[in-house]
Scaffold this motif. Structure first.
Motif, PDB file in Angstrom:
ATOM      1  N   SER A 157       0.850  -1.345  -0.016  1.00  0.00           N
ATOM      2  CA  SER A 157       0.026  -0.045  -0.177  1.00  0.00           C
ATOM      3  C   SER A 157       0.763   1.220   0.014  1.00  0.00           C
ATOM      4  O   SER A 157       2.207   0.904  -0.112  1.00  0.00           O
ATOM      5  CB  SER A 157      -1.009  -0.022   1.243  1.00  0.00           C
ATOM      6  OG  SER A 157      -2.060   1.072   0.887  1.00  0.00           O
ATOM      7  N   VAL A 158       0.421   2.468   0.147  1.00  0.00           N
ATOM      8  CA  VAL A 158       0.977   3.608   0.269  1.00  0.00           C
ATOM      9  C   VAL A 158       0.176   4.353   1.329  1.00  0.00           C
ATOM     10  O   VAL A 158      -0.973   4.067   1.862  1.00  0.00           O
ATOM     11  CB  VAL A 158       1.086   4.386  -1.128  1.00  0.00           C
ATOM     12  CG1 VAL A 158       2.131   3.824  -1.981  1.00  0.00           C
ATOM     13  CG2 VAL A 158      -0.048   4.645  -1.677  1.00  0.00           C
ATOM     14  N   VAL A 159       0.692   5.541   1.762  1.00  0.00           N
ATOM     15  CA  VAL A 159       0.243   6.403   2.683  1.00  0.00           C
ATOM     16  C   VAL A 159      -0.893   7.380   1.911  1.00  0.00           C
ATOM     17  O   VAL A 159      -0.546   7.976   0.825  1.00  0.00           O
ATOM     18  CB  VAL A 159       1.190   7.357   3.558  1.00  0.00           C
ATOM     19  CG1 VAL A 159       0.380   8.085   4.400  1.00  0.00           C
ATOM     20  CG2 VAL A 159       2.154   6.373   4.111  1.00  0.00           C
ATOM     21  N   ALA A 160      -2.204   7.637   2.349  1.00  0.00           N
ATOM     22  CA  ALA A 160      -3.199   8.514   1.939  1.00  0.00           C
ATOM     23  C   ALA A 160      -3.459   9.642   2.805  1.00  0.00           C
ATOM     24  O   ALA A 160      -3.402   9.432   4.301  1.00  0.00           O
ATOM     25  CB  ALA A 160      -4.381   7.660   1.624  1.00  0.00           C
ATOM     26  N   GLY A 204      10.689  10.842   4.838  1.00  0.00           N
ATOM     27  CA  GLY A 204      11.206  10.682   3.476  1.00  0.00           C
ATOM     28  C   GLY A 204      10.556  11.630   2.536  1.00  0.00           C
ATOM     29  O   GLY A 204      11.316  12.019   1.473  1.00  0.00           O
ATOM     30  N   SER A 205       9.310  12.244   2.835  1.00  0.00           N
ATOM     31  CA  SER A 205       8.984  13.274   2.173  1.00  0.00           C
ATOM     32  C   SER A 205       9.947  14.686   2.041  1.00  0.00           C
ATOM     33  O   SER A 205       9.732  15.319   1.261  1.00  0.00           O
ATOM     34  CB  SER A 205       7.640  13.891   2.630  1.00  0.00           C
ATOM     35  OG  SER A 205       7.754  14.458   3.720  1.00  0.00           O
ATOM     36  N   VAL A 206      10.711  14.555   2.740  1.00  0.00           N
ATOM     37  CA  VAL A 206      11.664  15.763   3.000  1.00  0.00           C
ATOM     38  C   VAL A 206      12.985  15.169   2.448  1.00  0.00           C
ATOM     39  O   VAL A 206      13.521  15.674   1.415  1.00  0.00           O
ATOM     40  CB  VAL A 206      12.084  16.257   4.388  1.00  0.00           C
ATOM     41  CG1 VAL A 206      13.001  17.270   4.471  1.00  0.00           C
ATOM     42  CG2 VAL A 206      10.706  16.900   5.098  1.00  0.00           C
ATOM     43  N   SER A 277       6.494   2.864  -0.206  1.00  0.00           N
ATOM     44  CA  SER A 277       6.090   1.684  -0.438  1.00  0.00           C
ATOM     45  C   SER A 277       5.898   0.673   0.686  1.00  0.00           C
ATOM     46  O   SER A 277       6.740   0.478   1.549  1.00  0.00           O
ATOM     47  CB  SER A 277       6.850   0.979  -1.489  1.00  0.00           C
ATOM     48  OG  SER A 277       6.364  -0.438  -1.746  1.00  0.00           O
ATOM     49  N   ILE A 278       4.657   0.672   1.054  1.00  0.00           N
ATOM     50  CA  ILE A 278       4.305  -0.005   2.310  1.00  0.00           C
ATOM     51  C   ILE A 278       4.184  -1.368   2.053  1.00  0.00           C
ATOM     52  O   ILE A 278       3.244  -2.050   1.247  1.00  0.00           O
ATOM     53  CB  ILE A 278       3.111   0.613   2.708  1.00  0.00           C
ATOM     54  CG1 ILE A 278       3.003   1.827   3.455  1.00  0.00           C
ATOM     55  CG2 ILE A 278       2.541  -0.385   4.108  1.00  0.00           C
ATOM     56  CD1 ILE A 278       1.787   2.637   3.830  1.00  0.00           C
ATOM     57  N   ASP A 279       5.255  -2.275   2.628  1.00  0.00           N
ATOM     58  CA  ASP A 279       5.436  -3.629   2.166  1.00  0.00           C
ATOM     59  C   ASP A 279       5.088  -4.528   3.275  1.00  0.00           C
ATOM     60  O   ASP A 279       5.739  -4.452   4.644  1.00  0.00           O
ATOM     61  CB  ASP A 279       6.851  -3.853   1.860  1.00  0.00           C
ATOM     62  CG  ASP A 279       7.083  -3.010   0.600  1.00  0.00           C
ATOM     63  OD1 ASP A 279       6.052  -2.630  -0.084  1.00  0.00           O
ATOM     64  OD2 ASP A 279       8.277  -3.006   0.321  1.00  0.00           O
ATOM     65  N   ASN A 280       3.998  -5.675   3.356  1.00  0.00           N
ATOM     66  CA  ASN A 280       3.292  -6.507   4.490  1.00  0.00           C
ATOM     67  C   ASN A 280       3.910  -7.700   4.233  1.00  0.00           C
ATOM     68  O   ASN A 280       3.341  -8.303   3.354  1.00  0.00           O
ATOM     69  CB  ASN A 280       2.070  -6.108   4.403  1.00  0.00           C
ATOM     70  CG  ASN A 280       1.513  -4.779   4.407  1.00  0.00           C
ATOM     71  OD1 ASN A 280       0.677  -4.741   3.667  1.00  0.00           O
ATOM     72  ND2 ASN A 280       1.939  -3.663   5.045  1.00  0.00           N
ATOM     73  N   PHE A 341       9.821   5.610  -2.655  1.00  0.00           N
ATOM     74  CA  PHE A 341      10.669   5.187  -1.919  1.00  0.00           C
ATOM     75  C   PHE A 341      10.452   3.963  -1.293  1.00  0.00           C
ATOM     76  O   PHE A 341       9.288   3.838  -0.986  1.00  0.00           O
ATOM     77  CB  PHE A 341      11.373   6.155  -1.285  1.00  0.00           C
ATOM     78  CG  PHE A 341      10.904   6.786  -0.244  1.00  0.00           C
ATOM     79  CD1 PHE A 341      10.818   6.541   1.001  1.00  0.00           C
ATOM     80  CD2 PHE A 341       9.973   7.950  -0.525  1.00  0.00           C
ATOM     81  CE1 PHE A 341      10.113   7.285   1.864  1.00  0.00           C
ATOM     82  CE2 PHE A 341       9.114   8.835   0.560  1.00  0.00           C
ATOM     83  CZ  PHE A 341       9.170   8.119   1.805  1.00  0.00           C
ATOM     84  N   THR A 342      11.552   3.175  -0.720  1.00  0.00           N
ATOM     85  CA  THR A 342      11.395   1.925   0.045  1.00  0.00           C
ATOM     86  C   THR A 342      11.930   2.221   1.499  1.00  0.00           C
ATOM     87  O   THR A 342      12.811   2.981   1.611  1.00  0.00           O
ATOM     88  CB  THR A 342      11.812   0.837  -0.692  1.00  0.00           C
ATOM     89  OG1 THR A 342      13.320   1.015  -0.952  1.00  0.00           O
ATOM     90  CG2 THR A 342      11.239   0.765  -2.055  1.00  0.00           C
TER      91      THR A 342
END
Length: 371
Positions: A157-160, A204-206, A277-280, A341-342
């Motif tokens: 997923s990703v962040v919303a 990471g947005s920065v 990238s939200i990796d589960n 990014f990861t």
């Protein structure tokens, strides 16, 4: 076999078969005849050999098997669809019923529960760091990520950023979360996997967009000063925002937002174009599966999670599929990310844990500063 022992055995069998002493006595006298002796020998041998011929095995129904799945909170909607598909498939192929015990909660809390004795056969957690903690406790063998496809990552997923109707605070991107007067709802990184991903996405947005680490610290610190409450997991964070009507913006998994939309929520949301990238990951808990005798079924279930059938069910409830074919089928459901990014670009989970989330690390420091 000696003749005397064979004769006695044959006489005993003959007595039982005739049921009459008179008939038996007459039959016994015939044993003086060599011809009858030969008959008795052949009769005895025949009976003995009949005992040696294997009888057809009775068809037996395999015993039911019970699996315990422990997962992070927001996967429940997917597993409500995936588990029936797997149990039906296993029944067709193995004529065996599989029953599931299920536990859902914050990834950090679930991890501690397994380490403390919750006997999971399978874990599906929000981040690889939590699986590694269970490995370090001696319950999962090293190399778990190589035992299954895709490095063990079963969902993504990703962040919303979810806003109120009409977006009254005019939130468009990460930078807007640090503005004065904006109340941000996010879960607690000490107990929730999604909250750690949220924290790392903010950082990471920065740093992944040209800023230095001091700028990242200042920005993340300001965002957390705008956080009025820290729910323990993603589901509670959603309840605080949707049901308790707190906050101007909710940081959450994209999949949770898409699921809420399916269930009638109408709040608008933004997917920032700089995102993580939200990796589960998923893994068999080796020690428990071996103890329960469930390894074969547990491994088959984990493998099933990467099948097109299971990946479609993940996609239907908002997870980004890891299966490339299914990802192409559902590409319209998920916007492209300009700069994705990861965790590896942030030093990996071991480094991130020590730097950001360990006791006394950066998150705790920011919390103290925000008081």
């Amino acid at each position: 076999m000696q003749y005397t022992r064979l004769k006695k055995w044959a006489l005993l069998r003959l007595r039982k078969r005739t049921g009459s002493p008179a008939i038996f006595d007459k039959s016994a006298n015939l044993l003086k005849s060599s011809l009858f002796r030969t008959f008795i020998l052949l009769f005895a041998v025949g009976l003995g050999l009949s005992w040696l011929i294997p009888q057809p095995a009775r068809s037996q129904q395999p015993k039911d098997v019970e699996l315990t799945l422990v997962s992070f909170a927001v996967t429940k909607a997917a597993y409500d669809r995936i588990i029936p598909g797997f149990t039906a498939k296993w029944k067709r192929e193995h004529n065996q019923n599989v029953r599931f015990n299920q536990s859902y909660g914050g990834s950090g809390s679930q991890t501690r529960a397994v380490i403390d004795g919750l006997e999971a056969d399978i874990v599906h957690l929000a981040l690889a760091f939590d699986v590694n903690r269970i490995q370090q406790a001696g319950l999962i063998q090293p190399g778990w990520e190589r035992e299954v496809p895709n490095g063990g990552i079963a969902s993504k997923s990703v962040v919303a950023l979810v806003t109120r109707p009409g977006n009254p605070k005019r939130i468009q991107n990460w930078s807007d979360l640090a503005k004065s007067g904006v109340k941000v709802i996010t879960a607690n990184p000490k107990t929730s996997g999604v909250a750690r991903w949220n924290f790392l996405a903010l950082w990471g947005s920065v740093t992944q967009n040209g800023g230095n680490e001091q700028a990242a610290r200042n920005f993340v610190g300001q965002v957390y000063r705008n956080v009025p409450i820290l729910p323990k997991d993603a589901r509670e964070a959603s309840d605080v925002f949707y049901k308790q009507n707190q906050g101007d913006v909710l940081l959450n998994y994209e999949n949770e937002v898409l699921l809420a939309k399916q269930q009638g929520e109408t709040e608008p949301f933004i997917i920032p174009q700089v995102n993580i990238s939200i990796d589960n990951p998923v893994a068999v808990v080796d020690k428990n599966a071996d103890k329960h005798g469930t390894r074969q079924v547990a491994q088959a279930f984990v493998q099933y999670l990467f099948s097109p059938e299971a990946q479609r069910e993940f996609a239907k409830v908002g997870f980004r599929p890891v299966n490339t074919t299914v990802a192409a089928e559902y590409s319209r459901n998920f916007p492209r990310i300009g700069k994705l990014f990861t965790i590896s670009q942030l030093g990996g989970w071991d480094g991130a844990q020590r730097r950001f989330f360990a006791d006394g690390a950066l998150f705790d420091q920011l919390q103290v500063a925000a008081r």
